[in-house]
Design an enzyme around this catalytic site. Structure first.
Site, PDB file in Angstrom:
ATOM      1  CG  ASN A 116      -0.298  -0.379   2.495  1.00 12.83           C
ATOM      2  OD1 ASN A 116       0.295  -1.450   2.601  1.00 12.83           O
ATOM      3  ND2 ASN A 116      -0.381   0.477   3.488  1.00 12.83           N
ATOM      4  CB  THR A 167     -28.519  -9.010   8.093  1.00 12.69           C
ATOM      5  OG1 THR A 167     -29.284  -9.809   8.995  1.00 12.69           O
ATOM      6  CG2 THR A 167     -29.397  -8.550   6.947  1.00 12.69           C
ATOM      7  CB  CYS A 224      -3.400   2.943   8.724  1.00 17.16           C
ATOM      8  SG  CYS A 224      -4.335   2.460   7.292  1.00 17.16           S
ATOM      9  CB  SER A 232     -10.752  -3.498   0.857  1.00 25.09           C
ATOM     10  OG  SER A 232     -11.477  -2.455   1.455  1.00 25.09           O
ATOM     11  N   GLY A 233     -13.666  -3.173  -0.847  1.00 24.01           N
ATOM     12  CA  GLY A 233     -14.456  -2.376  -1.791  1.00 24.01           C
ATOM     13  C   GLY A 233     -13.979  -0.946  -1.962  1.00 24.01           C
ATOM     14  CG  HIS A 234     -12.360   1.579   1.400  1.00 23.79           C
ATOM     15  ND1 HIS A 234     -11.371   2.502   1.632  1.00 23.79           N
ATOM     16  CD2 HIS A 234     -12.092   0.527   2.203  1.00 23.79           C
ATOM     17  CE1 HIS A 234     -10.536   2.028   2.555  1.00 23.79           C
ATOM     18  NE2 HIS A 234     -10.959   0.839   2.912  1.00 23.79           N
TER      19      HIS A 234
HETATM   20  N1  PLP Z   1      -4.511  -4.326   3.443  1.00 27.59           N
HETATM   21  C1  PLP Z   1      -3.952  -3.332   2.736  1.00 27.59           C
HETATM   22  C2  PLP Z   1      -2.763  -3.614   1.890  1.00 27.59           C
HETATM   23  C3  PLP Z   1      -4.491  -2.046   2.791  1.00 27.59           C
HETATM   24  O1  PLP Z   1      -3.938  -1.062   2.095  1.00 27.59           O
HETATM   25  C4  PLP Z   1      -5.618  -1.822   3.614  1.00 27.59           C
HETATM   26  C5  PLP Z   1      -6.183  -0.462   3.757  1.00 27.59           C
HETATM   27  O2  PLP Z   1      -5.485   0.524   3.648  1.00 27.59           O
HETATM   28  C6  PLP Z   1      -6.173  -2.902   4.305  1.00 27.59           C
HETATM   29  C7  PLP Z   1      -5.590  -4.143   4.203  1.00 27.59           C
HETATM   30  C8  PLP Z   1      -7.381  -2.739   5.166  1.00 27.59           C
HETATM   31  O3  PLP Z   1      -8.524  -2.632   4.372  1.00 27.59           O
HETATM   32  P1  PLP Z   1      -9.867  -2.008   5.009  1.00 27.59           P
HETATM   33  O4  PLP Z   1      -9.635  -0.547   5.130  1.00 27.59           O
HETATM   34  O5  PLP Z   1     -10.928  -2.327   4.002  1.00 27.59           O
HETATM   35  O6  PLP Z   1     -10.082  -2.682   6.295  1.00 27.59           O
END
Ligand code: PLP
Length: 393
Positions: free
Chosen positions: A150, A236, A324, A198-200
């Site tokens: 990331n 649900t 994060c 992950s959707g977002h």
């Molecule tokens: N794994 C990676 C490589 C990510 O970049 C992220 C979010 O930044 C996640 C996991 C976590 O995903 P989520 O935000 O959908 O929990």
């Protein structure tokens, strides 16, 4: 002021088409997909469609798709399941540059008696497969390595790593949260047992994710409750989110080529021009083996947070380290694992593009960044001490 959003690895805008597909499921088609009546049943049918759309994006079978709430849940569910289904094994292998969704979980598990091996990475952010092979033991339950990082975008050779794990009878999970939708993925012809997305991160809303579980893989659910998701994830369904994610997967499949041509071209232009215009700057991560949308650039002797503040004044959004971990002034664990010198790691900015970015936006950033860095360096005692003259790149 116009916002120039270059922080797509943190999250993405929901695509108009996705929002439009989702809207009826809040106020009109709000039935429970498990209900006996056809009002709910029609939602169930739409979820089946979303499962097919998601499966098609990654070359999976629809029954291998389990909808979850996010990438973090998918990662947790995969690793915990691997340990539960192999109760005699107490060893987990990950890398030093995993997202906290994997790394923090494994630190937690290490307090419960599991042994965790974190594979180091080289200066380009790559893992050594020979080292992985050496670390596999009869006690290893699971290997979890991310597909795309990331922070740097560096791609791990996950298919080869999965093959090595299988040779020793070890399960293999990949966190593909950043990779899905940016590079082609075909689960039909690779040996990976479980994959998280992950959707977002791909223009669907926040609050929905997927865990791919290969057919035949033993699975122990993380959320135990109702019969949803064939008893692999109780609760649900987030119907609108799931239906939106299905549509986003369809769009991502169509945009894959654009990601790898147009988005890559803009990313490369941004990188090339910034390195040309700003002395003592460098790209972090393997140049060849990278996601097409990510540029992690260090500007020596300046503080990433200060750079972000000045960028913010111009409406430019990016990240220093991972979104994060921002809030702490520690350089990111990824750059530290790669051995990036402190003076460089502190001034690192992650630019992450999407198909919505334009050439004009990239040109604006190229025009403004040199002034930002110069202004900060003028105030930096370290820059003055270093003599300002040496030119690294
Ligand atoms: N794994 C990676 C490589 C990510 O970049 C992220 C979010 O930044 C996640 C996991 C976590 O995903 P989520 O935000 O959908 O929990």
């Amino acid at each position: 002021m116009k916002t120039i959003y270059l922080d797509n690895n943190a999250t993405t805008r929901v695509a108009d088409e996705v929002l439009e597909t989702m809207l009826p499921y809040f106020t009109q088609l709000y039935g429970n997909p498990s209900s006996m009546h056809s009002f709910g049943g029609q939602v169930g049918q739409k979820i089946r469609e979303a499962r097919e759309q998601a499966a098609a994006l990654i070359g999976a079978a629809p029954e291998e798709i389990v909808f979850t709430s996010c990438g973090t849940e998918s990662d947790n569910a995969a690793i915990r399941s691997a340990l539960q289904t192999r109760p005699d094994k107490k060893h987990i292998i990950i890398s030093r540059v995993e997202h906290p969704a994997v790394r923090a979980l494994c630190s937690h598990l290490s307090l419960q008696g599991y042994k965790v091996t974190e594979l180091p990475v080289d200066r380009n952010g790559l893992v050594d497969l020979e080292n992985l092979e050496n670390q596999l033991t009869p006690d290893t339950a699971v290997v979890s390595l991310m597909w795309g990082n990331n922070e740097t975008g560096v791609l791990f050779p996950v298919e080869a790593a999965a093959r090595l794990a299988h040779e020793k009878g070890v399960l293999f999970h990949t966190d593909a949260v950043q990779a899905v939708g940016k590079i082609p993925i075909n689960m039909a012809n690779n040996p990976i047992d479980m994959l998280s997305l992950s959707g977002h991160k791909l223009h669907a809303p926040k609050g929905v994710g997927i865990l791919f579980i290969r057919r035949g893989t033993k699975f122990s659910p993380y959320l135990i409750g109702g019969h949803q998701e064939h008893e692999r994830r109780g609760g649900t369904e987030n119907t609108a989110g799931i239906i939106g994610l299905g549509r986003a997967c369809e769009l991502a499949g169509r945009n894959l080529e654009k990601e790898n041509t147009e988005v890559r071209r803009l990313r490369d232009k941004l990188e090339r021009e910034l390195l040309k215009k700003i002395p003592q700057s460098r790209v972090n991560g393997d140049i060849e083996n990278r996601l097409p949308n990510t540029a992690n650039i260090s500007f020596e002797y300046v503080e990433g947070e200060a750079i972000l503040l000045l960028m913010n004044e111009l409406g430019i959004c990016a990240s220093s380290g991972s979104a994060c971990t921002s809030g702490s002034l520690q350089p990111s664990h990824v750059l530290r694992a790669m051995g990036v010198p402190f003076t460089m790691a502190h001034g690192s900015i992650r630019f992450s593009l999407s198909v919505y970015n334009t050439e004009a936006e990239v040109d604006f950033v190229i025009e403004k960044m040199p002034g930002i860095i110069e202004r900060l360096r003028e105030m930096s005692p370290f820059w003055k001490q270093a003599g300002q003259s040496c030119n690294v790149q």
